[in-house]
Design a protein around this motif. Structure first.
Motif, PDB file in Angstrom:
ATOM      1  N   LEU A   1      -7.413  48.521 -38.047  1.00  0.00           N
ATOM      2  CA  LEU A   1      -7.116  47.086 -37.975  1.00  0.00           C
ATOM      3  C   LEU A   1      -8.304  46.220 -38.389  1.00  0.00           C
ATOM      4  CD1 LEU A   1      -5.073  46.889 -34.633  1.00  0.00           C
ATOM      5  CD2 LEU A   1      -4.221  46.970 -36.992  1.00  0.00           C
ATOM      6  N   ASP A   2      -9.494  46.802 -38.370  1.00  0.00           N
ATOM      7  CA  ASP A   2     -10.684  46.014 -38.702  1.00  0.00           C
ATOM      8  C   ASP A   2     -10.896  45.898 -40.208  1.00  0.00           C
ATOM      9  OD1 ASP A   2     -12.991  44.539 -37.752  1.00  0.00           O
ATOM     10  OD2 ASP A   2     -14.209  46.208 -38.496  1.00  0.00           O
ATOM     11  N   ILE A   3     -10.170  46.682 -40.996  1.00  0.00           N
ATOM     12  CA  ILE A   3     -10.313  46.621 -42.455  1.00  0.00           C
ATOM     13  C   ILE A   3      -9.276  45.649 -43.003  1.00  0.00           C
ATOM     14  CG2 ILE A   3     -10.265  47.902 -44.615  1.00  0.00           C
ATOM     15  CD1 ILE A   3     -10.998  50.392 -43.087  1.00  0.00           C
ATOM     16  N   SER A   4      -9.750  44.539 -43.511  1.00  0.00           N
ATOM     17  CA  SER A   4      -8.834  43.536 -44.069  1.00  0.00           C
ATOM     18  C   SER A   4      -9.535  42.774 -45.188  1.00  0.00           C
ATOM     19  CB  SER A   4      -8.361  42.568 -42.984  1.00  0.00           C
ATOM     20  OG  SER A   4      -9.462  41.850 -42.439  1.00  0.00           O
ATOM     21  N   TYR A   5      -8.739  42.119 -46.006  1.00  0.00           N
ATOM     22  CA  TYR A   5      -9.289  41.316 -47.103  1.00  0.00           C
ATOM     23  C   TYR A   5      -8.564  39.972 -47.098  1.00  0.00           C
ATOM     24  CZ  TYR A   5     -11.174  40.106 -51.674  1.00  0.00           C
ATOM     25  OH  TYR A   5     -11.834  39.490 -52.689  1.00  0.00           O
ATOM     26  N   PRO A   6      -9.320  38.871 -47.027  1.00  0.00           N
ATOM     27  CA  PRO A   6      -8.682  37.552 -46.939  1.00  0.00           C
ATOM     28  C   PRO A   6      -7.909  37.193 -48.209  1.00  0.00           C
ATOM     29  CG  PRO A   6     -11.045  37.323 -47.323  1.00  0.00           C
ATOM     30  CD  PRO A   6     -10.799  38.776 -47.036  1.00  0.00           C
TER      31      PRO A   6
ATOM     32  N   TRP B   1     -17.242  48.315 -48.881  1.00  0.00           N
ATOM     33  CA  TRP B   1     -17.633  49.709 -48.684  1.00  0.00           C
ATOM     34  C   TRP B   1     -18.230  49.983 -47.297  1.00  0.00           C
ATOM     35  CZ3 TRP B   1     -22.506  51.203 -47.398  1.00  0.00           C
ATOM     36  CH2 TRP B   1     -23.548  50.319 -47.681  1.00  0.00           C
ATOM     37  N   PRO B   2     -18.980  49.049 -46.687  1.00  0.00           N
ATOM     38  CA  PRO B   2     -19.488  49.359 -45.338  1.00  0.00           C
ATOM     39  C   PRO B   2     -18.356  49.600 -44.338  1.00  0.00           C
ATOM     40  CG  PRO B   2     -20.690  47.509 -46.278  1.00  0.00           C
ATOM     41  CD  PRO B   2     -19.504  47.743 -47.161  1.00  0.00           C
TER      42      PRO B   2
ATOM     43  N   LEU C   1     -21.269  48.289 -36.947  1.00  0.00           N
ATOM     44  CA  LEU C   1     -21.924  48.992 -38.059  1.00  0.00           C
ATOM     45  C   LEU C   1     -21.379  48.506 -39.394  1.00  0.00           C
ATOM     46  CD1 LEU C   1     -23.866  51.250 -38.976  1.00  0.00           C
ATOM     47  CD2 LEU C   1     -21.919  52.829 -38.863  1.00  0.00           C
ATOM     48  N   GLY C   2     -20.070  48.387 -39.508  1.00  0.00           N
ATOM     49  CA  GLY C   2     -19.465  47.928 -40.755  1.00  0.00           C
ATOM     50  C   GLY C   2     -19.890  46.521 -41.130  1.00  0.00           C
ATOM     51  N   ASP C   3     -20.094  45.653 -40.117  1.00  0.00           N
ATOM     52  CA  ASP C   3     -20.471  44.267 -40.377  1.00  0.00           C
ATOM     53  C   ASP C   3     -21.939  44.118 -40.766  1.00  0.00           C
ATOM     54  OD1 ASP C   3     -17.937  43.306 -39.873  1.00  0.00           O
ATOM     55  OD2 ASP C   3     -18.332  42.791 -37.782  1.00  0.00           O
ATOM     56  N   TYR C   4     -22.804  44.967 -40.218  1.00  0.00           N
ATOM     57  CA  TYR C   4     -24.243  44.748 -40.374  1.00  0.00           C
ATOM     58  C   TYR C   4     -24.969  45.832 -41.177  1.00  0.00           C
ATOM     59  CZ  TYR C   4     -23.632  41.054 -36.970  1.00  0.00           C
ATOM     60  OH  TYR C   4     -23.225  39.906 -36.328  1.00  0.00           O
ATOM     61  N   ILE C   5     -24.236  46.786 -41.736  1.00  0.00           N
ATOM     62  CA  ILE C   5     -24.887  47.871 -42.460  1.00  0.00           C
ATOM     63  C   ILE C   5     -25.642  47.377 -43.697  1.00  0.00           C
ATOM     64  CG2 ILE C   5     -22.971  48.439 -44.017  1.00  0.00           C
ATOM     65  CD1 ILE C   5     -23.543  51.388 -43.434  1.00  0.00           C
ATOM     66  N   ALA C   6     -25.233  46.249 -44.247  1.00  0.00           N
ATOM     67  CA  ALA C   6     -25.901  45.709 -45.439  1.00  0.00           C
ATOM     68  C   ALA C   6     -26.719  44.468 -45.095  1.00  0.00           C
ATOM     69  CB  ALA C   6     -24.867  45.368 -46.505  1.00  0.00           C
TER      70      ALA C   6
END
Length: 208
Positions: free
Chosen positions: A36-41, A59-60, A114-119
């Motif tokens: 559910l956390d993977i989305s594209y506006p 990709w993160p 992790l997905g939000d801040y990996i980059a």
């Protein structure tokens, strides 16, 4: 007397099956929450090129999702492996199992961080949170196993002392590895995450 023993055995089997079925549902929910956390506006002015670029920039999220999906899957396999050895449950086991389920459902949180801040500049903190979280998961598995190990009569008769020792070693080795990985992550996040992913191999081999 024989009828009473059969009744107790059937009751124990049902209780164990119910707890395992409940746990299976929790693992399924945890995996679902990850996706559910993977989305594209949506953007009505999006072009093919900009959409392709935007999807690649996610990709993160893909990395964190894949890593956590496989980890939860392996948690489920390990949990199933333990319950194959159990013939009846008690309150202590239910509570220990509840602690593990609490962490299973919480897995999407460190995954999202992790997905939000990996980059970003906060990558190290996010990575330490992520790898450190699995130290807690190891603690939960050890707690669950020690409840079972302490009450030896909870195990099926065919479970040998050698298997009990093997399972104990596996759980403690896993926790030691996760602690070490978290320590490495504090110095080099990418190396730590690589080792975290490499733990898949360990659990795949040990849960056979």
């Amino acid at each position: 007397m024989s009828s009473e023993l059969s009744h107790n055995s059937a009751t124990n089997d049902r209780a164990t099956a119910r707890l395992e079925a409940f746990s299976d549902g929790i693992f399924a929910v945890a995996i679902t929450l990850l996706a559910l956390d993977i989305s594209y506006p949506f953007n009505e002015h999006e072009t093919n090129a900009s959409l392709a670029k935007g999807l690649l920039l996610l990709w993160p999220k893909y990395f964190a999702y894949t890593n956590s999906f496989v980890t939860i899957l392996l948690m489920w396999i390990a949990h199933h492996g333990i319950f194959k050895l159990i013939r009846h449950v008690n309150v202590q086991l239910i509570i220990a199992n509840g602690f593990l389920m609490l962490l299973a459902v919480l897995t999407p949180f460190p995954t999202r961080v992790l997905g939000d801040y990996i980059a970003s500049g906060a990558f190290k903190t996010a990575a330490v949170l992520y790898t450190g979280f699995f130290v807690l998961v190891s603690v939960a598995f050890i707690t669950l196993w020690f409840v079972v190990k302490h009450e030896r009569k909870m195990l099926h008769d065919h479970v040998s002392d050698n298997l009990v020792r093997k399972m104990t070693k596996i759980e403690f080795t896993g926790m030691f590895c996760n602690i070490s990985i978290t320590a490495v992550t504090a110095f080099n996040p990418w190396v730590g995450l690589t080792l975290n992913t490499a733990m898949w191999i360990y659990w795949l081999v040990k849960t056979k």
